[in-house]
Scaffold this active site. Sequence first.
Site, short mmCIF file in Angstrom:
data_model
loop_
_atom_site.label_atom_id
_atom_site.label_comp_id
_atom_site.label_asym_id
_atom_site.label_seq_id
_atom_site.Cartn_x
_atom_site.Cartn_y
_atom_site.Cartn_z
N PHE A 218 20.06 1.32 4.60
CA PHE A 218 21.40 1.47 4.03
C PHE A 218 22.35 2.20 5.00
O PHE A 218 23.30 1.60 5.53
CB PHE A 218 21.26 2.22 2.69
CG PHE A 218 22.50 2.85 2.17
CD1 PHE A 218 23.71 2.18 2.16
CD2 PHE A 218 22.46 4.15 1.65
CE1 PHE A 218 24.87 2.78 1.66
CE2 PHE A 218 23.61 4.75 1.15
CZ PHE A 218 24.82 4.07 1.17
N SER B 176 10.15 -1.65 5.50
CA SER B 176 9.56 -1.36 4.19
C SER B 176 10.68 -1.33 3.15
O SER B 176 10.54 -1.90 2.06
CB SER B 176 8.80 -0.04 4.20
OG SER B 176 9.63 1.01 4.64
N TYR C 183 10.13 16.18 -0.82
CA TYR C 183 11.17 15.61 0.04
C TYR C 183 12.02 16.71 0.68
O TYR C 183 12.26 16.72 1.89
CB TYR C 183 12.04 14.68 -0.82
CG TYR C 183 13.18 14.00 -0.13
CD1 TYR C 183 12.98 12.84 0.61
CD2 TYR C 183 14.48 14.50 -0.23
CE1 TYR C 183 14.05 12.21 1.24
CE2 TYR C 183 15.55 13.87 0.38
CZ TYR C 183 15.33 12.72 1.12
OH TYR C 183 16.38 12.09 1.74
#
Length: 311
Positions: free
Chosen positions: A11, A34, A144
């Site tokens: 993106f 992926s 994350y």
Amino acid sequence: MRVLVTGGAGFIGSHLVERLLGEGHAVRVLDDFSTGRRENLASAKPGAALEVVTGDIRDARAVASAVAGVEAIFHEAALVSVPRSVESPEISCDINAHGTARVFDAARRAGIRRLVFASSAAVYGETARGPVSEREPVRPLSPYGVDKLYTEHLAALYHALYGVETVPLRYFNVFGPRQDPSSAYSGVISIFVSRLLAGDPITIHGDGKQTRDFVYVADVVEANMRAMFSPYPGPSPLNVARGDHTTLNALATMLGEILGVTPQIIGGPARAGDIRHSVADITAIRSALGYEPKWTVASGLKALVTSLRPV
Ligand code: UD2
């Protein structure tokens, strides 16, 4: 300049590639496809200025050969999802921490001058309601966030020990065309727009009063360009955002107005690892790089909707 963009078919990466090619740079993309897609690079045909290499940032050999011959690196490749990292912390660690470490080390070995890379607002964890500056203490609430924080520390070390000009950019909530809406892990705006366009209900996790600092992808590309082509600002992380907050409820209302629909809203449970409030203080990037966001949330949403439903 000859630059490498990891995650260049994704993106944010693909928007960056387009801008770089438009400004006459030669670009190599490293992407494992992926989540990246060839269609994201459709407007930029491979040729003299664009080379697309399929490979995984966890593969030291693939990274070393992708880095060979370039002068600078934008590192955008990641497992981009807080909830995915909560479900599979080891995969997030492999990709976001160790994969990034591979990229840094290949950069060191190849004598790369500058490396600009994607960190995240997720490093902050829960903050007070006001705008958060880079000087705030960091207490990530998700794997994350921990992995991104690790890469920031590593970046400072690579600058101090090896002289690589690393620039960590703490992205807040980026949105725009090509953000893939297809998974439960996708960014909220991509999910809401695709569901509302299809006439489907949207789910708001929690009470919808959580806030996010939504920033349009073109502004994030601009921040990256400035981070790469300005005099070196140093290895301290810089917030990349609008510096303004929007609640999830307000987002749903705004999207309904832009699309001319009344959103059907399903209440869902609050998500594990979710942050309540997130809004950036962008003073540091303003003064270090002269960055100024050009897109409001509304103008970005309109551009996104137009890209999906040409009028
Ligand atoms: C985090 C980071 C962001 C970026 C992103 C990568 C923060 C503040 N932001 O975004 O910088 O790194 O991760 O994925 O840490 N939601 C719904 N309904 C849906 C989907 C989401 O209500 O169908 C809510 C979700 O619970 C959250 C908000 O929308 O409160 C934003 O979620 P998101 O997944 O778009 O992004 P977020 O904030 O986890």
